[in-house]
Structure formats: structure tokens, C-alpha cells
Design a protein around this motif. Sequence first.
Motif, PDB file in Angstrom:
ATOM      1  N   LYS A 207      -3.197  -0.153  -5.661  1.00 40.30           N
ATOM      2  CA  LYS A 207      -2.813   0.789  -4.619  1.00 40.30           C
ATOM      3  C   LYS A 207      -3.962   0.902  -3.623  1.00 40.30           C
ATOM      4  N   VAL A 208      -3.653   0.657  -2.337  1.00 39.75           N
ATOM      5  CA  VAL A 208      -4.671   0.707  -1.287  1.00 39.75           C
ATOM      6  C   VAL A 208      -4.220   1.693  -0.219  1.00 39.75           C
ATOM      7  N   LEU A 209      -5.121   2.576   0.166  1.00 42.30           N
ATOM      8  CA  LEU A 209      -4.879   3.499   1.266  1.00 42.30           C
ATOM      9  C   LEU A 209      -5.631   3.006   2.496  1.00 42.30           C
ATOM     10  N   VAL A 210      -4.927   2.892   3.605  1.00 45.06           N
ATOM     11  CA  VAL A 210      -5.523   2.476   4.871  1.00 45.06           C
ATOM     12  C   VAL A 210      -5.439   3.645   5.835  1.00 45.06           C
ATOM     13  N   SER A 211      -6.552   4.025   6.417  1.00 41.11           N
ATOM     14  CA  SER A 211      -6.573   5.099   7.404  1.00 41.11           C
ATOM     15  C   SER A 211      -6.580   4.486   8.793  1.00 41.11           C
ATOM     16  N   GLY A 212      -5.536   4.763   9.579  1.00 38.36           N
ATOM     17  CA  GLY A 212      -5.454   4.248  10.942  1.00 38.36           C
ATOM     18  C   GLY A 212      -4.285   3.299  11.124  1.00 38.36           C
TER      19      GLY A 212
ATOM     20  N   ASN B 164      -0.005  -9.933  -0.898  1.00 33.55           N
ATOM     21  CA  ASN B 164      -0.701 -10.042  -2.179  1.00 33.55           C
ATOM     22  C   ASN B 164      -0.046  -9.177  -3.252  1.00 33.55           C
ATOM     23  N   GLY B 165       1.075  -8.543  -2.908  1.00 36.92           N
ATOM     24  CA  GLY B 165       1.725  -7.667  -3.862  1.00 36.92           C
ATOM     25  C   GLY B 165       1.083  -6.305  -3.981  1.00 36.92           C
ATOM     26  N   VAL B 166       0.296  -5.910  -2.992  1.00 40.40           N
ATOM     27  CA  VAL B 166      -0.408  -4.635  -3.022  1.00 40.40           C
ATOM     28  C   VAL B 166       0.515  -3.519  -2.543  1.00 40.40           C
ATOM     29  N   ASP B 167       0.398  -2.362  -3.180  1.00 41.13           N
ATOM     30  CA  ASP B 167       1.105  -1.155  -2.764  1.00 41.13           C
ATOM     31  C   ASP B 167       0.254  -0.482  -1.685  1.00 41.13           C
ATOM     32  N   VAL B 168       0.733  -0.502  -0.426  1.00 38.79           N
ATOM     33  CA  VAL B 168      -0.077  -0.065   0.705  1.00 38.79           C
ATOM     34  C   VAL B 168       0.493   1.210   1.317  1.00 38.79           C
ATOM     35  N   THR B 169      -0.376   2.195   1.520  1.00 39.95           N
ATOM     36  CA  THR B 169      -0.050   3.389   2.294  1.00 39.95           C
ATOM     37  C   THR B 169      -0.973   3.420   3.506  1.00 39.95           C
ATOM     38  N   VAL B 170      -0.392   3.627   4.688  1.00 36.50           N
ATOM     39  CA  VAL B 170      -1.166   3.742   5.923  1.00 36.50           C
ATOM     40  C   VAL B 170      -0.994   5.167   6.437  1.00 36.50           C
ATOM     41  N   VAL B 171      -2.098   5.891   6.576  1.00 35.30           N
ATOM     42  CA  VAL B 171      -2.041   7.264   7.069  1.00 35.30           C
ATOM     43  C   VAL B 171      -2.632   7.308   8.478  1.00 35.30           C
TER      44      VAL B 171
ATOM     45  N   PHE C 119      -6.129   6.335  -5.380  1.00 40.19           N
ATOM     46  CA  PHE C 119      -5.936   4.954  -4.944  1.00 40.19           C
ATOM     47  C   PHE C 119      -7.032   4.089  -5.564  1.00 40.19           C
ATOM     48  N   ASP C 120      -6.742   2.799  -5.659  1.00 39.94           N
ATOM     49  CA  ASP C 120      -7.763   1.873  -6.152  1.00 39.94           C
ATOM     50  C   ASP C 120      -8.837   1.622  -5.096  1.00 39.94           C
ATOM     51  N   LEU C 121      -8.394   1.491  -3.825  1.00 38.27           N
ATOM     52  CA  LEU C 121      -9.320   1.219  -2.725  1.00 38.27           C
ATOM     53  C   LEU C 121      -8.899   2.027  -1.509  1.00 38.27           C
ATOM     54  N   VAL C 122      -9.869   2.338  -0.659  1.00 34.62           N
ATOM     55  CA  VAL C 122      -9.608   3.013   0.614  1.00 34.62           C
ATOM     56  C   VAL C 122     -10.247   2.192   1.726  1.00 34.62           C
ATOM     57  N   VAL C 123      -9.502   1.977   2.805  1.00 33.54           N
ATOM     58  CA  VAL C 123     -10.010   1.212   3.948  1.00 33.54           C
ATOM     59  C   VAL C 123      -9.951   2.090   5.190  1.00 33.54           C
ATOM     60  N   GLY C 124     -11.086   2.238   5.834  1.00 36.77           N
ATOM     61  CA  GLY C 124     -11.146   2.983   7.089  1.00 36.77           C
ATOM     62  C   GLY C 124     -10.921   2.043   8.255  1.00 36.77           C
ATOM     63  N   ALA C 125      -9.733   2.144   8.857  1.00 37.85           N
ATOM     64  CA  ALA C 125      -9.411   1.385  10.069  1.00 37.85           C
ATOM     65  C   ALA C 125      -9.094   2.397  11.162  1.00 37.85           C
TER      66      ALA C 125
END
Length: 393
Positions: free
Chosen positions: A2-7, A22-29, A143-149
Motif C-alpha cells: 500500500k502506497v500513499l502519494v501526496s499530490g 506493479n500491482g500496488v494499492d495506490v491512494t493519491v491525496v 501505509f507501507d510507503l509514503v511519497v511526497g509529490a
Amino acid sequence: MKVLVSGASIAGPALAMWLVRNGVDVTVVEKAPDIRPGGQAVDFKGPTHRTVLERMGVWGDLVAAQTARSDVRLIDARERVKAVMPGEFLGGDLEIRRGDLARILHQHAAPHADFVFGDEIVGLTETADGVTVAFAHRPTERFDLVVGADGIHSAVRALAFGPEEAHLEQLGHYYAVADAEVPSNGEVRDLADGRAIQYGYNEPGRYAVLGDTKAPLFFVFRADQAAYDRRDPDSQKEFLAQHMAGMGWRVPEMVRAAVDAPEFYLDAIARTRMTSFTRGRVALLGDAGYANTLGGFGTGLAVVGAYVLAGELEAARGDHAAAFAAYDRRMGPLSKVARRANAGPFLAPPSALRIRMRDLIFASGPLFRGMMRLTEAFATDPGLPDYRFRVSA
């Protein structure tokens, strides 16, 4: 995973498109209530940018939505042309309004990722096996990872890496973009071949650009300090008006139109001071990690960075530490231009002599061709891997 993307502007949806392969569960906030329309034109240049966009499957859509190629005629107060910034310099291989690009990327990503608008990250708590994220409105989630975009003023960067002032360098210039129409005063703004003409007027430390009705008004100026509230458009408009006061040509009319415009944006020309874009289970992408405002490389770096980050996560088989290290190694050299260039003195030179010297670049064929070769070289990564994703485009 599970990956959370901000932006949800450019880098975020681009990353989501790759991660779902890649089969990742993605949430974009996204803090804004929807995809932001309009905005200035952005561009892509060189084979690396095009290769990534083609692998994403969006190149054709971007071509269909691209802007008309625009030359900027650099004029004096009597509208005598001193030099011309060709559209090939300003627009790269493909130029598109930022809002149109964001809309296209969102359309491709939305069927496969969960987009949440009108919310934002307000807290991050990392543990050995994940990140617990607190939101302004929705419940806390792990989440497993968080990405700041989330752009040059990244909230994720502030939460995970420290205060903005430790990572963002103000360069002493500011820019403003306003979606406003200024009636023609006899100037030609459209050509028969579909190209557009914009008019750029300089005085020392200041620059104003007037184009066709589809092009926003654009201003660049020097200021000693950011004497405005970044969250208050009226304060920003007053800051612009103060620093454009007294300019010649049609600038007073342009400023009045910008102040009355409902769509208005002002910010500092700035760049990040970061050589590593990851920490623990958090990564930065696009302007959050390697901003260089108006440098001409930010949008391309964002889409290339999204491709590299997702590709390295897949290559590392979920080992985020190995993937993040590889991402840092590859994006470090590519983003080097973001840590060096400064568009402010180029667009708004500090003296009449420097304005003439800048114009000479565009009046001289050899100088211009050399600059074009240099910018394409900065945007190109000849060793960019062909990552193998599980699901094809």
C-alpha cells in the motif's frame, strides 16, 4: 503493498500509473478540491522525456492537447523588436498547459488508483513495518510507503525531512501567472500557420509577457523579501502591483487585468537543496525533491522520476530500502541542473546591459544553437533503464 502519494498535479498521477502496473494499492491525496485547471505552459524536451511518456501511453494524448508553438518577441517600450525567443526554446519538443497535462494524467490513473480530493497529510509516524498517516479529515491509516509529490512547498517534506527553510533556497525573484485577457492594441498575436506570438517587455529586474487569449499573463520580478501571505491571493496581487509599479509599455494594463483575474498564482523562484530524496519509508518526487522554478526541467524531471521510482521498486521486489537507494543514485545526477540554474536573472536581468546581453543569445545563431544543445543534454539520460512492469500499458 500500500502506497500513499501526496499530490495530484503531475508527479503524483504519473507515479500512480506506474505503481498500479506493479500491482500496488495506490491512494493519491490532494489538498485541492479537484484537478487544478489552466496555469502556465510546461514542456518536455529530448529523447528521455519522450521515451518515458511513450512508455506511459500518454504521448498521443499530450500531442493532441499541446499548445500552439509560441515565439516571444522581446520589445522595447516603443514595441521595437530587439530579439525573439523562439518557440523551440520555450516549448521544447512538446508544450502543454499544466492543467491539461494534469487532467490527462489523472484520466489515465483514476480508473486504477484511489484519488482523494479536499484532504491532506498532517502527520507521519514511521515504524519498522510501515507509516501511520494522519489526515486533516479522513481517519488515520497505515501505509507501507509514503511519497511526497506535493510540490515545492511540500508538506510531506516538512513532516519527514524538516522545515522548508532547511531545504528550499529562495533566489530573490518572484513570478506570477494570471488567466486574464488583455484586448489587442494592434499587435499580432496569432499567425496563419497556427503559431502564436507573445510580447516580452523588460526593464531592469522586471519582465512582463503578453500573449494571445489562451496564454496567461506572466510576470517575473526581483524583490528583496517575500512580503506577502502565500495563502492570501489579495496579498499576492498587491505584492505584484507594488513591484510592477511604474513600468512602461502596456504593463499597467496587464497588472490591472491580473489583479482582477479569478485564476492567479504567485510564488518565489526557488530551488531545493537536496541530494537525497528518501528517508526511511518516505520518498520525495518532482518539485518536492528537485524543484527549480521556471528552470525548464521540472515537469520532465517529475515524469522521469516517477518512472524511475516505480521501476526501482519493482526491480527490488518490494525492498524499499534498496529501491530508494537506487532512486537516489539515478535522480541525483539528472536533477543536478535543478540545484544550479536560476531563471530569475535570465528572464529579468538586473541592468540594461544585461538585458542586451541576454537578447544577444537569441540574435546570434551559434549562441542559440549551443544553448539548445546544452538544455537537451541536461534533460537526457542515455542510460535510463527499460524497467519491466508486470502489466503493460
